[in-house]
Scaffold this active site. Sequence first.
Site, PDB file in Angstrom:
ATOM      1  CB  SER A 239      -0.964   0.015   1.195  1.00 23.56           C
ATOM      2  OG  SER A 239      -0.254   0.034   2.408  1.00 23.56           O
ATOM      3  CE  LYS A 284      -2.635   1.660   5.274  1.00 21.82           C
ATOM      4  NZ  LYS A 284      -1.983   1.274   4.016  1.00 21.82           N
TER       5      LYS A 284
END
Length: 353
Positions: A239, A284
């Site tokens: 990611s 996140k």
Amino acid sequence: MKNEHEEKISIKSMLPFAVIILLIILMIFPIPYYIEGPGTTENLKEFVTVNNKKDSEPGAFYLTTVGVRKATLASALKAKFSNFEELVSKEELMGSSTSSEYDRIQQYYMDSSKNAAIEQALKLADVPYKMNFKGVYVLAIEDNSSFKGKISVGDTVTGIDGKTFKSSEEFVNYVKNQKVGQKVTVSYLQDGKSKEAEGKLIELPTDKKAGIGIGLTDHTEIESSVPVEIDAGDIGGPSAGLMFTLETYEQLTQKGIRKGHKIAGTGTINTQGVVGRIGGIDKKVVTASKNETEIFFAPDDEITKEMKKAEPDLKTNYEEAKAAAEKIGTKMKIIPVKNVQDALDYLETLKEK
């Protein structure tokens, strides 16, 4: 003999100890589940080196992570009432992989992410490069493979019977032209060490041809006129691709594209520069906000009709990130990106800080 009054006092005096022991059990002893929650926000100046130099320009690019830890009864209960923590089973987290296989696969995804990011940055900066084939990366091993227990998930197969290859396609074609039941010697790398294993080729169910019984993909490495190194330590997964690309591009060009701003984000990157969907983006957003970053790049991924039919409430990563930002009341700007050029175009609009 103790009288009834003395026994009541004794039981009463033991209660605090029993409560303490119960609390210890709740707090310390793990259960077969994991907690996913906000992880860390990492400054990419510490990860990326270009031409043997670190980034010293103002501002910073950050990768963000999802924290994963073993659950206890207490942490599982807490997660149930948390907006940004999630209780997941081992199967949901790792599938059928063992813990060590899962770690190896995550490391492969990270290595692939770094490669794709470096390639994109070199393309954008017009720096010549070539892609070297290192071997076949092992993603899975069939139960009926005679190499099961010898070769492991995460190993790199470098040759067979002393022959080496320039692509996984070349490797597969060679093996398919051999006979089922034929004994072969496979050369491979395991934890950086060269090894060999003997076994028999099996019949593949897909085409009835010979194979060694592994799921595979290319293991490649980029070579360029300007050396680029990305060291992510023990962080795994794909990611960070977008943010690796931006940090590497900045160092290659020295254009000061951040203009002094603190910029976080997430998203995979492929060879066409497309930014792909990732998991746990809400978590996140939380860690990036806590780190006081000003801007967060989120994948604006496509949700197909088929995906929507299977999961009617499915949202794009950008929509998920926006919702998380609103929930925590952050001032951090959430910026949708479909590809790396979208991110670069947005950075062009920034004013010097």
